[in-house]
Design a protein around this motif. Structure first.
Motif, short mmCIF file in Angstrom:
data_model
loop_
_atom_site.label_atom_id
_atom_site.label_comp_id
_atom_site.label_asym_id
_atom_site.label_seq_id
_atom_site.Cartn_x
_atom_site.Cartn_y
_atom_site.Cartn_z
N THR A 170 0.45 -1.20 0.15
CA THR A 170 0.13 -0.23 -0.33
C THR A 170 1.16 1.71 0.38
OG1 THR A 170 -2.05 -1.58 1.24
CG2 THR A 170 -1.91 1.24 1.14
N LEU A 171 2.01 0.95 0.82
CA LEU A 171 2.76 2.55 1.33
C LEU A 171 3.72 2.55 -0.90
CD1 LEU A 171 4.23 4.65 3.09
CD2 LEU A 171 6.23 3.51 3.26
N GLY A 172 4.16 1.92 -0.88
CA GLY A 172 4.53 1.62 -2.05
C GLY A 172 3.35 2.02 -3.74
N GLU A 173 2.12 1.93 -3.52
CA GLU A 173 1.37 2.66 -4.59
C GLU A 173 1.21 3.86 -3.82
OE1 GLU A 173 -0.13 1.14 -6.87
OE2 GLU A 173 0.01 -1.18 -7.04
N TYR A 174 1.18 4.24 -2.88
CA TYR A 174 0.66 5.38 -2.42
C TYR A 174 1.55 6.07 -3.16
CZ TYR A 174 0.01 9.66 0.76
OH TYR A 174 0.25 10.79 1.08
N MET A 175 2.56 5.88 -2.43
CA MET A 175 3.72 6.94 -3.21
C MET A 175 3.88 7.09 -4.77
SD MET A 175 7.61 5.37 -0.78
CE MET A 175 8.10 6.20 -1.48
N GLU A 176 3.81 6.03 -5.83
CA GLU A 176 3.85 5.63 -7.09
C GLU A 176 2.44 7.13 -7.24
OE1 GLU A 176 2.36 5.24 -10.99
OE2 GLU A 176 1.38 4.61 -9.09
N GLN A 177 1.40 6.51 -6.42
CA GLN A 177 0.29 7.90 -7.13
C GLN A 177 0.32 9.20 -6.75
OE1 GLN A 177 -3.28 5.98 -4.90
NE2 GLN A 177 -3.18 3.78 -6.43
N GLU A 178 0.54 9.54 -5.46
CA GLU A 178 1.09 11.06 -5.09
C GLU A 178 2.03 11.36 -5.46
OE1 GLU A 178 0.17 13.89 -2.04
OE2 GLU A 178 -0.75 11.52 -2.50
N THR A 179 2.89 11.05 -6.39
CA THR A 179 3.53 11.27 -7.25
C THR A 179 2.97 12.05 -8.88
OG1 THR A 179 5.39 10.50 -6.56
CG2 THR A 179 6.02 11.42 -8.93
N SER A 180 2.68 10.49 -9.44
CA SER A 180 1.16 10.69 -10.19
C SER A 180 0.27 12.08 -10.63
CB SER A 180 0.60 9.83 -10.37
OG SER A 180 1.98 8.36 -10.89
N ARG A 181 -0.04 11.98 -8.82
CA ARG A 181 -1.28 12.90 -8.71
C ARG A 181 -1.01 14.17 -8.29
NH1 ARG A 181 -3.84 9.34 -5.24
NH2 ARG A 181 -2.67 9.86 -3.50
N HIS A 182 0.60 14.59 -8.16
CA HIS A 182 1.33 15.80 -8.21
C HIS A 182 0.83 16.32 -9.95
CE1 HIS A 182 1.07 17.19 -3.86
NE2 HIS A 182 1.63 16.05 -4.14
N SER A 183 2.02 15.54 -10.37
CA SER A 183 2.21 16.14 -11.99
C SER A 183 1.48 16.21 -12.72
CB SER A 183 3.66 14.82 -12.30
OG SER A 183 4.54 14.01 -11.79
N ASP A 184 0.73 14.94 -12.72
CA ASP A 184 -0.51 15.75 -13.56
C ASP A 184 -1.31 16.85 -12.95
OD1 ASP A 184 -0.02 12.97 -14.39
OD2 ASP A 184 -2.22 11.91 -13.90
N ALA A 185 -1.61 17.02 -11.68
CA ALA A 185 -2.28 18.41 -11.01
C ALA A 185 -1.44 18.93 -12.47
CB ALA A 185 -2.42 18.50 -10.08
N LEU A 186 0.23 19.16 -11.75
CA LEU A 186 1.04 20.27 -12.78
C LEU A 186 0.77 20.68 -13.80
CD1 LEU A 186 3.11 22.47 -11.81
CD2 LEU A 186 4.72 21.35 -12.58
N LEU A 187 1.05 19.21 -14.85
CA LEU A 187 0.32 19.31 -15.84
C LEU A 187 -0.75 19.73 -16.49
CD1 LEU A 187 1.59 17.87 -18.76
CD2 LEU A 187 0.39 16.05 -18.39
N ALA A 188 -1.78 19.91 -15.50
CA ALA A 188 -3.15 19.81 -16.35
C ALA A 188 -2.95 21.50 -15.83
CB ALA A 188 -3.92 20.05 -15.51
N SER A 189 -2.58 22.12 -15.23
CA SER A 189 -2.78 23.53 -14.63
C SER A 189 -2.21 24.11 -15.30
CB SER A 189 -2.04 24.28 -13.38
OG SER A 189 -0.79 23.22 -13.22
N LEU A 190 -0.73 23.69 -16.19
CA LEU A 190 0.17 24.42 -16.70
C LEU A 190 0.01 24.54 -18.17
CD1 LEU A 190 3.76 23.15 -15.63
CD2 LEU A 190 2.38 25.49 -15.13
#
Length: 693
Positions: A170-190
């Motif tokens: 679960t921790l591994g999945e959470y870390m991957e998803q949290e990174t993806s969430r931040h990156s996707d949000a940054l990509l979308a906002s830009l």
């Protein structure tokens, strides 16, 4: 349309910057959850999304300065689920999930075995269920191995090891998803389109509206400095239109009734009324939204390869486990082997590495659209540059002042006179002349009233004489000025790639001013750095004449150039290079660059490029200089080096752990800790790429 598609989405609660919705469609279209998430991320102002399909819940985080919950809700309601696409959706984890698992681990450690088994079963049930579901579809993937590893540990009554495994997964999945969430949000906002107000004529009244609310048939009222927000035809008025973003030509052109104008170009002079003809789904805003959706779901070749490698390693782990059990009949050894798999690190580290590099690139002023762009950037061997707005600044500088009557109008006086007259114009060439006079601290020359002829030039009275300043066509056709005696001087400057502005006095040519594109100061340095970084050849494509193209190529050390290029010929040049085996990076900025940006292996759009160019590109510079070109290449090479080294580390370390487990040297708990520790180590190594200087 089915009744499920029309079920009403409702607001559960809302706070400034956060909106929770009940979405019945998530239950009816569980395979469309990832598609829905991408649709939400593409909405203006949205910077985070968390879905719980089983609870029909969607939490949207947004920027209150860009939108509000009412507008956001209306946009969500307009999403058409009939066009959804199916795809794999992994359950999203939050920090609370990790805390619950820690609690479960404590219970497994201290509760009696019977009660510890119950709590462990409840917490591992989702993983076990996912494994059974995957197996029921006759797929041998990592989910099956995770479920088997947990199942063997629980069958042995080793609830502590089962909870350690579940917690680390679960921790591994959470870390991957949290990174993806931040990156996707940054990509979308830009990539959100920038809205601006526009005056329109409706029902006989002039009103100001946001550009996003334009409808087909609106009459846009545009004046000097206004960006044109939609494609359309001129209804009335005459304007000087800066089309550098479309044609690459820095000199504005005259447009009047019936002429077609493109969104993204700018009114330089004049006031015009334009009928909007391409808005809504045909607009660049809608195209950008579609591009965001595609880019967020795009999987790189490396991600696909590592996913396939991960799935193949599942079969290897199962095979080794079966062989060990057949030889030893030792369930403990079997559990130890099953708790080692290569797939977690292989599956998670690659997308995290790419997203980390994307995040760092964005912080450095560069938008990389997905892992595919990074892969291709690392592989390119040829860089093709557009000229105007890319290698040049899109403006000009005065390079020559030539007087044909030096006794009466010597060069300095000629420039001073021209600047004194041109300061009444907003034409970019006029600004250049005025700036040159100010640089040389030349005095202002008194003159009479100035008459500006749109797209032609200026005329005024000077000490009882009539002066004309403008193009050769303007002076020769309108005032019958003879250029023949000075043709050699004119040709000499033309061959040097100069743009010429002519000055007449009483219908006689008295001088000319030569202007040249303002080359970016860093251009030569960037081209040299690209070569040092492994690029084999650099090519220039320009719509300019042969002389201008040759001069710029020599100045910057460019290998080859193609003059008088059209959008179609640019595409053909890139296609020919690809047929010769080259992998091509194209750097451009205009509407006419969109086809070649798409044709190239990697398309990179400049900061001031049009929205169409940005959506066609694989990467976008967020700062108005070329340093991002070398940054993109360096980051791509670093990303691929990181991914490849992660794969090697995973292979060697996990093979060693599996060998030790098969030989009985490791208990199931130790096997789980070492394996998952390796996975977390590789993930942290990928995450660390976000913060490197």
């Amino acid at each position: 349309m089915s009744h499920t598609a029309t079920e009403v989405i409702s607001v559960v609660h809302s706070l400034p910057g956060r909106l929770r919705l009940r979405v019945p469609q998530l239950a009816h279209y569980p395979d469309g959850a990832m598609w829905f998430r991408q649709q939400l991320l593409a909405l203006p102002g949205v910077n985070g999304v968390r879905l719980r399909p089983e609870a029909r819940s969607a939490v949207i985080e947004y920027n209150p300065r860009q939108t509000d919950h009412a507008s956001l809700y209306q946009r969500v309601m307009r999403i058409d689920w009939q066009h959804h696409t199916d795809g794999d959706y992994e359950p999203e984890y939050c920090m609370a999930d990790n805390l619950v698992n820690v609690g479960g681990l404590a219970l497994a450690q201290f509760l009696p075995k019977k009660w510890a088994g119950l709590s462990t079963l409840l917490l591992t049930a989702p993983t076990l269920q996912e494994g059974l579901h995957t197996l029921s579809r006759r797929q041998l993937k990592v989910e099956v191995l995770d479920a088997l590893a947990l199942g063997v540990s629980m069958a042995r009554g080793d609830h502590r090891t089962a909870m350690i495994t579940q917690s680390l997964l679960t921790l591994g999945e959470y870390m991957e998803q949290e990174t993806s969430r931040h990156s996707d949000a940054l990509l979308a906002s830009l990539m959100q389109p920038h809205e601006h107000p526009v005056w329109v004529e409706r029902d006989g009244h002039s009103i100001e509206i946001p550009s996003s609310t334009l409808v087909e048939g609106d009459v846009m009222l545009l004046g000097p400095g206004d960006n044109i927000p939609a494609d359309g035809k001129v209804l009335r008025g005459v304007g000087l239109i800066n089309q550098a973003s479309m044609t690459g030509e820095s000199v504005p052109v005259r447009r009047e009734r019936g002429a077609w104008l493109y969104a993204g170009t700018q009114v330089q002079e004049g006031n015009i009324a334009v009928v909007a003809e391409r808005v809504g789904d045909e607009s660049s805003t809608a195209n950008i939204r579609r591009f965001i959706t595609d880019s967020l779901s795009q999987r790189s070749e490396t991600q696909q390869v590592t996913q396939q490698m991960a799935d193949r390693r599942v079969a290897i782990t199962l095979g080794v486990g079966a062989a060990v059990f057949a030889m030893t009949r030792d369930v403990r050894r079997l559990a130890s082997v099953f708790l080692v798999d290569y797939s977690c690190a292989l599956k998670l580290s690659t997308p995290i590495a790419f997203k980390s590099i994307m995040y760092r690139a964005a912080r450095s002023g560069l938008l990389l659209k997905g892992g595919r762009a990074i892969e291709q950037l690392a592989a390119v061997d040829t860089v093709v540059f557009d000229k105007t707005g890319t290698l040049t600044m899109g403006d000009m500088a005065v390079t020559d002042v030539v007087s044909f009557d030096p006794q009466n109008t010597w060069a300095e006086r000629l420039l001073a006179i021209a600047a004194s007259v041109e300061e009444h114009s907003n034409h970019p060439l006029a600004h250049t002349v005025v700036a040159a006079a100010q640089h040389h601290e030349l005095p202002h020359i008194n003159h009479g009233e100035v008459e500006y002829v749109i797209a032609h030039g200026l005329i005024c009275e000077l000490d009882g004489h009539q002066m004309q300043i403008g193009s050769r066509h303007f002076l020769s056709e309108h005032y019958a000025i003879d250029f023949t005696p000075y043709q050699d001087d004119i040709s000499a400057l033309e061959h040097q790639g100069r743009h010429l502005l002519f000055i007449g006095l009483d219908n006689k040519l008295v001088g000319m001013i030569g202007l040249q594109d303002n080359v970016r100061p860093e251009a030569a340095e960037i081209i040299a750095a690209l070569r040092a970084g492994g690029i084999q050849q650099v090519i220039l494509l320009t719509g300019d004449s042969e002389h201008k193209a040759q001069q710029l190529a020599c100045e910057l050390g460019i290998d080859h150039y193609y003059a008088q290029s059209t959008p179609d010929s640019k595409v053909e040049v890139v296609r020919q290079l690809q047929e010769q085996g080259h992998r091509v990076l194209f750097v451009g900025d205009g509407i006419n660059d969109a086809p070649v940006l798409t044709q190239a292996n990697v398309g990179l759009a400049m900061n001031q490029s049009t929205e169409l160019a940005q959506q066609a590109a694989d990467a976008v510079l967020l700062q108005d200089n070329l340093h991002g070109v070398t940054t993109a290449r360096e980051l791509a090479l670093e990303a691929m080096k990181l991914v490849n080294s992660n794969i090697k580390i995973t292979e060697w370390v996990n093979s060693s752990i599996m060998l030790a487990a098969a030989l009985g040297w490791l208990s199931p708990g130790a096997s789980a800790l070492l394996h998952n520790g390796t996975t977390l180590g590789v993930l942290l190594r990928s995450l660390s790429a976000r913060k490197k200087a």
